[in-house]
Motif scaffolding. Sequence first.
Motif, PDB file in Angstrom:
ATOM      1  N   ALA A  49      49.524  59.203  51.123  1.00  8.17           N
ATOM      2  CA  ALA A  49      50.354  60.330  50.684  1.00  8.17           C
ATOM      3  C   ALA A  49      50.354  60.439  49.163  1.00  8.17           C
ATOM      4  N   ARG A  50      50.473  59.300  48.489  1.00  8.31           N
ATOM      5  CA  ARG A  50      50.461  59.314  47.026  1.00  8.31           C
ATOM      6  C   ARG A  50      49.111  59.805  46.494  1.00  8.31           C
ATOM      7  N   ARG A  51      48.031  59.354  47.113  1.00  8.58           N
ATOM      8  CA  ARG A  51      46.698  59.816  46.688  1.00  8.58           C
ATOM      9  C   ARG A  51      46.558  61.314  46.917  1.00  8.58           C
ATOM     10  N   GLY A  52      47.104  61.789  48.032  1.00  8.57           N
ATOM     11  CA  GLY A  52      47.048  63.216  48.319  1.00  8.57           C
ATOM     12  C   GLY A  52      47.774  64.040  47.271  1.00  8.57           C
ATOM     13  N   LEU A  53      48.944  63.573  46.880  1.00 11.47           N
ATOM     14  CA  LEU A  53      49.688  64.275  45.834  1.00 11.47           C
ATOM     15  C   LEU A  53      48.895  64.320  44.536  1.00 11.47           C
ATOM     16  N   GLN A  54      48.286  63.201  44.174  1.00 13.67           N
ATOM     17  CA  GLN A  54      47.469  63.165  42.955  1.00 13.67           C
ATOM     18  C   GLN A  54      46.308  64.142  43.051  1.00 13.67           C
ATOM     19  N   THR A  55      45.709  64.233  44.238  1.00 21.22           N
ATOM     20  CA  THR A  55      44.546  65.095  44.421  1.00 21.22           C
ATOM     21  C   THR A  55      44.876  66.561  44.173  1.00 21.22           C
ATOM     22  N   VAL A  56      46.097  66.964  44.536  1.00 22.26           N
ATOM     23  CA  VAL A  56      46.489  68.356  44.285  1.00 22.26           C
ATOM     24  C   VAL A  56      47.343  68.466  43.017  1.00 22.26           C
ATOM     25  N   GLN A  57      47.202  67.470  42.148  1.00 23.65           N
ATOM     26  CA  GLN A  57      47.795  67.474  40.810  1.00 23.65           C
ATOM     27  C   GLN A  57      49.329  67.551  40.844  1.00 23.65           C
ATOM     28  N   LEU A  58      49.912  66.733  41.729  1.00 21.90           N
ATOM     29  CA  LEU A  58      51.352  66.527  41.745  1.00 21.90           C
ATOM     30  C   LEU A  58      51.620  65.045  41.484  1.00 21.90           C
ATOM     31  N   PRO A  59      52.650  64.710  40.709  1.00 21.35           N
ATOM     32  CA  PRO A  59      52.922  63.307  40.394  1.00 21.35           C
ATOM     33  C   PRO A  59      53.302  62.502  41.638  1.00 21.35           C
ATOM     34  N   GLU A  60      52.976  61.206  41.601  1.00 25.52           N
ATOM     35  CA  GLU A  60      53.310  60.327  42.718  1.00 25.52           C
ATOM     36  C   GLU A  60      54.806  60.317  43.006  1.00 25.52           C
ATOM     37  N   GLU A  62      54.732  60.363  62.407  1.00 22.92           N
ATOM     38  CA  GLU A  62      55.825  60.244  63.379  1.00 22.92           C
ATOM     39  C   GLU A  62      55.425  60.812  64.733  1.00 22.92           C
ATOM     40  N   ILE A  63      54.781  61.980  64.743  1.00 20.99           N
ATOM     41  CA  ILE A  63      54.428  62.577  66.024  1.00 20.99           C
ATOM     42  C   ILE A  63      53.295  61.819  66.718  1.00 20.99           C
ATOM     43  N   ARG A  64      52.569  61.000  65.951  1.00 19.49           N
ATOM     44  CA  ARG A  64      51.534  60.146  66.536  1.00 19.49           C
ATOM     45  C   ARG A  64      52.055  58.742  66.832  1.00 19.49           C
ATOM     46  N   GLU A  65      53.341  58.528  66.492  1.00 15.55           N
ATOM     47  CA  GLU A  65      53.978  57.219  66.674  1.00 15.55           C
ATOM     48  C   GLU A  65      53.191  56.122  65.966  1.00 15.55           C
ATOM     49  N   GLU A  66      52.833  56.422  64.711  1.00 20.14           N
ATOM     50  CA  GLU A  66      52.089  55.489  63.872  1.00 20.14           C
ATOM     51  C   GLU A  66      52.851  55.264  62.563  1.00 20.14           C
ATOM     52  N   PRO A  67      52.558  54.166  61.854  1.00 14.36           N
ATOM     53  CA  PRO A  67      53.220  53.929  60.563  1.00 14.36           C
ATOM     54  C   PRO A  67      52.805  54.976  59.531  1.00 14.36           C
ATOM     55  N   PHE A  68      53.724  55.306  58.659  1.00 14.45           N
ATOM     56  CA  PHE A  68      53.451  56.245  57.575  1.00 14.45           C
ATOM     57  C   PHE A  68      52.606  55.564  56.505  1.00 14.45           C
ATOM     58  N   ASP A  69      51.471  56.169  56.162  1.00 14.56           N
ATOM     59  CA  ASP A  69      50.577  55.629  55.143  1.00 14.56           C
ATOM     60  C   ASP A  69      51.010  56.197  53.780  1.00 14.56           C
ATOM     61  N   GLU A  70      51.935  55.494  53.139  1.00 17.63           N
ATOM     62  CA  GLU A  70      52.493  55.984  51.885  1.00 17.63           C
ATOM     63  C   GLU A  70      51.429  56.068  50.793  1.00 17.63           C
ATOM     64  N   GLU A  71      50.502  55.134  50.779  1.00 13.34           N
ATOM     65  CA  GLU A  71      49.465  55.143  49.746  1.00 13.34           C
ATOM     66  C   GLU A  71      48.582  56.381  49.884  1.00 13.34           C
ATOM     67  N   THR A 108      63.101  65.829  51.770  1.00  8.30           N
ATOM     68  CA  THR A 108      62.189  65.415  50.702  1.00  8.30           C
ATOM     69  C   THR A 108      60.732  65.640  51.064  1.00  8.30           C
ATOM     70  N   VAL A 109      59.899  65.522  50.044  1.00  7.08           N
ATOM     71  CA  VAL A 109      58.459  65.570  50.257  1.00  7.08           C
ATOM     72  C   VAL A 109      58.033  64.453  51.203  1.00  7.08           C
ATOM     73  N   ARG A 110      58.622  63.271  51.056  1.00 13.37           N
ATOM     74  CA  ARG A 110      58.304  62.146  51.937  1.00 13.37           C
ATOM     75  C   ARG A 110      58.539  62.512  53.414  1.00 13.37           C
ATOM     76  N   ASP A 111      59.661  63.169  53.692  1.00 11.96           N
ATOM     77  CA  ASP A 111      59.962  63.565  55.074  1.00 11.96           C
ATOM     78  C   ASP A 111      58.827  64.390  55.661  1.00 11.96           C
ATOM     79  N   ASN A 112      58.286  65.283  54.852  1.00 13.08           N
ATOM     80  CA  ASN A 112      57.216  66.155  55.321  1.00 13.08           C
ATOM     81  C   ASN A 112      55.894  65.422  55.501  1.00 13.08           C
ATOM     82  N   LEU A 113      55.555  64.567  54.555  1.00 12.47           N
ATOM     83  CA  LEU A 113      54.267  63.877  54.634  1.00 12.47           C
ATOM     84  C   LEU A 113      54.276  62.769  55.679  1.00 12.47           C
TER      85      LEU A 113
END
Length: 217
Positions: free
Chosen positions: A115-126, A104-113, A94-99
Amino acid sequence: MAQPILSLENVGFEANGRKILNGITFEAEEGEIITFTGPSGGGKSTLLKLIGYLLTPTSGVIRYQNKPITEFNPTDYRKEVSYFFQNAVLFDETVRDNLAFPAEIREEPFDEERARRGLQTVQLPENYLDKPVHELSGGEKQRVALIRNLMYPPKVLLMDEVTSSLDKENRDIIRSFIQRLNREERITVLWVTHNQEEIDASHRIIQLKAGEMEGIK
């Protein structure tokens, strides 16, 4: 006077006895957009790969923040100087796996918000966050790959004809996003492009021919 974020001094590269680049010397300031132009085979892509630490010069030195890049751990360097490949490669399901991968490689929590803002910025739905990657179009894959590269914004973004195979709508979306990042976050952009609108967005143009610099505009 501020130090350049990148500098190249008499950089050359040879492979299989063939000289591909010779005597490349220039500096890039923080927040610049620089375009490399020139005929096919002139060494533009090789130059970007050298700056991205994907290849090592056979002569000369490349400095990042006034320090030879060979003194950096390659993984640490690539977190700050990010190379964006021409053809987007997405993995897992999925897209989530990629974002989530940069976290993951920094061993940090995934910032889902973010990621959602990024998708909106490039005109893809959340809701694309959970979309299978095999259902994405070529332009959508390229936009997702760009957001993946920018989940942790680099200092320098290297782009090798990343919009060349896209339609005008996708080219415009990506170009506008890059210009916004450059303007708002002062990300330095070095790209290879033949697209006139992208060339016009540049602060400087470096012309390469037969592995040598022909001029700077």
